[in-house]
Design a protein around this motif. Structure first.
Motif, mmCIF file in Angstrom:
data_model
loop_
_atom_site.group_PDB
_atom_site.id
_atom_site.type_symbol
_atom_site.label_atom_id
_atom_site.label_comp_id
_atom_site.label_asym_id
_atom_site.label_seq_id
_atom_site.Cartn_x
_atom_site.Cartn_y
_atom_site.Cartn_z
ATOM 1 N N ASP A 142 -4.349 4.845 1.598
ATOM 2 C CA ASP A 142 -3.861 3.884 0.611
ATOM 3 C C ASP A 142 -4.623 3.942 -0.712
ATOM 4 O O ASP A 142 -4.331 3.169 -1.633
ATOM 5 C CB ASP A 142 -3.991 2.452 1.160
ATOM 6 N N THR A 201 -5.604 -1.943 6.035
ATOM 7 C CA THR A 201 -5.458 -1.216 4.780
ATOM 8 C C THR A 201 -6.700 -0.363 4.534
ATOM 9 O O THR A 201 -7.816 -0.723 4.927
ATOM 10 C CB THR A 201 -5.269 -2.192 3.606
ATOM 11 N N PRO A 220 0.824 -1.223 0.000
ATOM 12 C CA PRO A 220 0.000 0.000 0.000
ATOM 13 C C PRO A 220 0.848 1.259 0.000
ATOM 14 O O PRO A 220 1.892 1.327 0.660
ATOM 15 C CB PRO A 220 -0.802 -0.127 1.302
#
Length: 645
Positions: A458, A450, A341
């Protein structure tokens, strides 16, 4: 005849075993260093051999952006096209005979083949420098393998190639220098014979660790088995589309009449490889839980990371590397960085397709999705327990030492998904979690989930964000840290025993489908290591496929999952099975790149967890082969372009 080394500078490049090649090229004037001088010096001889080895494909980033992303596993950021990712344009149908192809096979391999022939003709024993006759015999055999291997890659990518099995002089006639294409089956037969002969000369392994990556008899048999599987497949075994496609001498390139004996030959080669590999210590890579049961998470993950000398005997063909900071390590570093990411210091755009996500089995061993409707929506297998609605209410905890989802190595059990995970990703098989990084995955190095939402840490709007909601996790080292330049070593695996098992199961199902027990034996070995129920009639097992067609589909599904994101395998499978048009010629979907909310409400344009069109791909009959570049045809008028180009 005395040759000036300047003539050969085009075919000697930096080695992969030592760093001396550039040194010796710099030490002596080009007009003084001759072939005689090269081959009476051990270091220069080894450097020349290293140069021949140097075009063995690196299975990480360089080949992903030119080869693997042409299939349907990877999904790189569309914004990377301007940075040399030619697969993006080609996947959309923009491939002609004047298009460059970064894979470079047609341009890169012939000089190495010529260098190999020069080596064979000139290498000699050198007792004063401890180069024995046995070593010379091995080195010549290695060059024979490399010639055959490079031709194998060319013929399985271009279909119609000139096969030159001799070393011509630069002053040879144009007829000898500019030969036309050799019929496909003749190329296969020549390579087949060479690989068998070389396998009789080389050892199955080396006790000297410095020789890791040098050609072995196991490697010869592995390439042969894979090649014969390709040669038996529908693309080149009874395909009427190529009828009338001839070389410059009027001979048809492809045999358009099906030959079932090709499947028999492939079956025999695959079984011979497995038996020989087993006899020489190769086995599937396993890691175990405290109670002695297989840990499928760590087994599948570390199969990609552990070296041969660390017990990873699954490797049959590993690419040599100079270790930390070497070429293989740099390539894997770039691969890891592109797949991490962007909020963690990565480039964040090397994704996988929604179609790959859909292909992984559920924890109960069932396929969640069996196909797609005309509008792109999935056809869900209700027996699998799969759902695309809602989010999980608790952690999914399983017996494993895998710690990438907020786990602890000291625990007997660890979470594999966290509370609040989109249900599409819940209750999936272990290989899914090792292969796919989805929105809401735990990212251990940053100690957070994430966040692929638009305008989040991200996510977009940058193209260095997953364009369809996923990043690849397969073969991405969890300890890689681009911020601090931490780049853990891992082998460049080009062939492993797991593939050999699936190759054999496929070939046997085509040549002798009645031998179901043998087919299931090897298919189930893969499923067992993968941590899902095997096919059988016992409690908790999956019903055995009913017939040859069903078994073929089961084997293909297993290949898709087990071998995902490994060099060229899926690309070759789609082509040799002739399913490129049905698989690649359509709109691809993913999660909502524009989404800013953790929602699966299809009526909400801001909901991230909804299927949205991502990319319209184009694949027609011509795309089963790479075209010969027009400049090659301009140089050699005896070449004939492939149909459609």
């Amino acid at each position: 005849m005395k040759y000036n080394i300047l003539t050969y500078l085009l075919i000697v490049i930096l080695p992969v075993f030592t760093g001396a090649c550039s040194d010796y090229l710099d030490k002596s004037p080009d007009d003084e260093l001759t072939l005689e001088m090269v081959f009476r010096d051990k270091t220069r001889t080894e450097d020349w051999l290293a140069g021949v080895y140097s075009k063995i494909p690196n299975p990480y980033l360089e080949k992903v952006k030119h080869v693997d992303a042409l299939a349907d596993d990877y999904s790189p950021s569309k914004g990377w096209e301007t940075y040399g990712w030619d697969c993006i344009s080609k996947a959309q149908g923009n491939w002609s005979s004047s298009s460059s192809w970064g894979a470079g096979y047609w341009g890169d391999f012939p000089p190495k083949i010529r260098a190999a022939y020069i080596f064979i003709n000139n290498v000699k024993a050198n007792p004063q420098q401890l180069v024995t006759e046995q070593e010379v015999t091995y080195m010549k055999a290695e060059c024979r393998f490399l010639i055959a291997y490079y031709y194998y890659i060319m013929v399985t990518n271009y279909g119609a190639i000139p096969l030159q099995t001799w070393l011509s002089d630069f002053d040879s006639s144009s007829e000898e220098l500019m030969i036309g294409q050799t019929p496909f089956d003749e190329v296969i037969a020549w390579i087949d014979n060479e690989l068998q002969e070389v396998a009789k000369i080389l050892p199955p392994y080396y006790t000297d660790s410095r020789k890791y990556g040098r050609v072995t008899s196991v490697m010869c048999m592995a390439v042969r088995a894979r090649m014969l599987l390709f040669a038996a497949s529908p693309l080149v075994n009874g395909n009427p589309y190529y009828k009338g496609y001839e070389n410059n001498k009027g001979v048809e390139i492809f045999n358009t009449t099906r030959d079932d004996q090709k499947w028999v030959k492939a079956t025999t080669a695959c079984k011979e490889l497995i038996d020989f590999a087993h006899a020489n210590g190769h086995q599937l890579y396993y890691e175990y839980n405290d109670d002695g049961s297989i840990d499928p998470f760590l087994s599948y993950q570390n199969m990609s990371f552990k070296r041969y000398d660390e017990g990873n005997k699954e490797i049959l063909f590993g690419r040599p590397s100079t270790g930390e900071g070497g070429s293989n390590n740099n390539e894997s570093y770039d691969y890891d960085k592109h797949a991490q990411p962007r909020g963690t210091g990565g480039n964040g755009g090397l994704g996988v397709s929604q179609e790959l996500v859909d292909a992984f089995f559920m924890a109960n061993g069932q396929s969640p999705i069996t196909g797609y409707n005309g509008d792109g929506s999935p056809i869900i297998n209700s027996a699998s327990g799969y759902s695309e609605s809602g989010f999980s209410e608790a952690n999914d905890v399983r017996k494993t030492k895998w710690i990438e989802s907020k786990g602890d190595i000291a625990n007997v059990v660890n979470p594999v998904t966290l509370e609040g995970t989109y249900n599409m990703y819940c209750n999936r098989e272990p290989r899914f979690y090792v292969s796919v990084l989805y929105n809401g995955s735990w990212f251990r190095r940053d100690n957070r989930e994430t966040k692929f939402y638009m305008n989040d840490v991200d996510g977009g709007p940058t193209h260095d964000a997953p364009q369809n909601g996923y990043l690849v996790r397969k073969r991405v080292h969890p300890n890689h840290d681009p911020r601090n330049n931490i780049r853990p070593y891992r082998p460049g695996i080009l062939y492993r025993l797991g593939e050999a098992y699936l190759n054999y199961a496929e070939a046997l199902n085509e040549s002798n489908p009645a031998n179901r027990a043998e087919i299931l034996l090897y298919l189930n070995k893969i499923r067992e290591r993968g941590g899902i129920p095997i096919y059988g009639g016992g409690v908790g097992e999956i019903p055995v496929p009913a017939n040859q067609d069903d078994m073929r589909e089961a084997i293909r599904r297993e290949r898709r999952v087990e071998l995902n994101c490994e060099f060229s395998i899926r690309y070759d499978d789609l082509r040799r099975w002739m399913i490129g048009e049905s698989t690649l010629n359509r709109t691809f979907y993913g999660m909502n790149y524009e989404g800013t909310e953790k929602s699966d409400d299809k009526s909400n344009s801001k909901a991230f967890f909804t299927r949205k069109p991502y990319l319209k791909r184009v694949f027609t009959k011509k795309n089963y082969w790479a075209p010969i570049h027009q400049n090659q045809i301009d140089k050699n008028p005896n070449l004939r372009q492939l149909p459609g180009f």
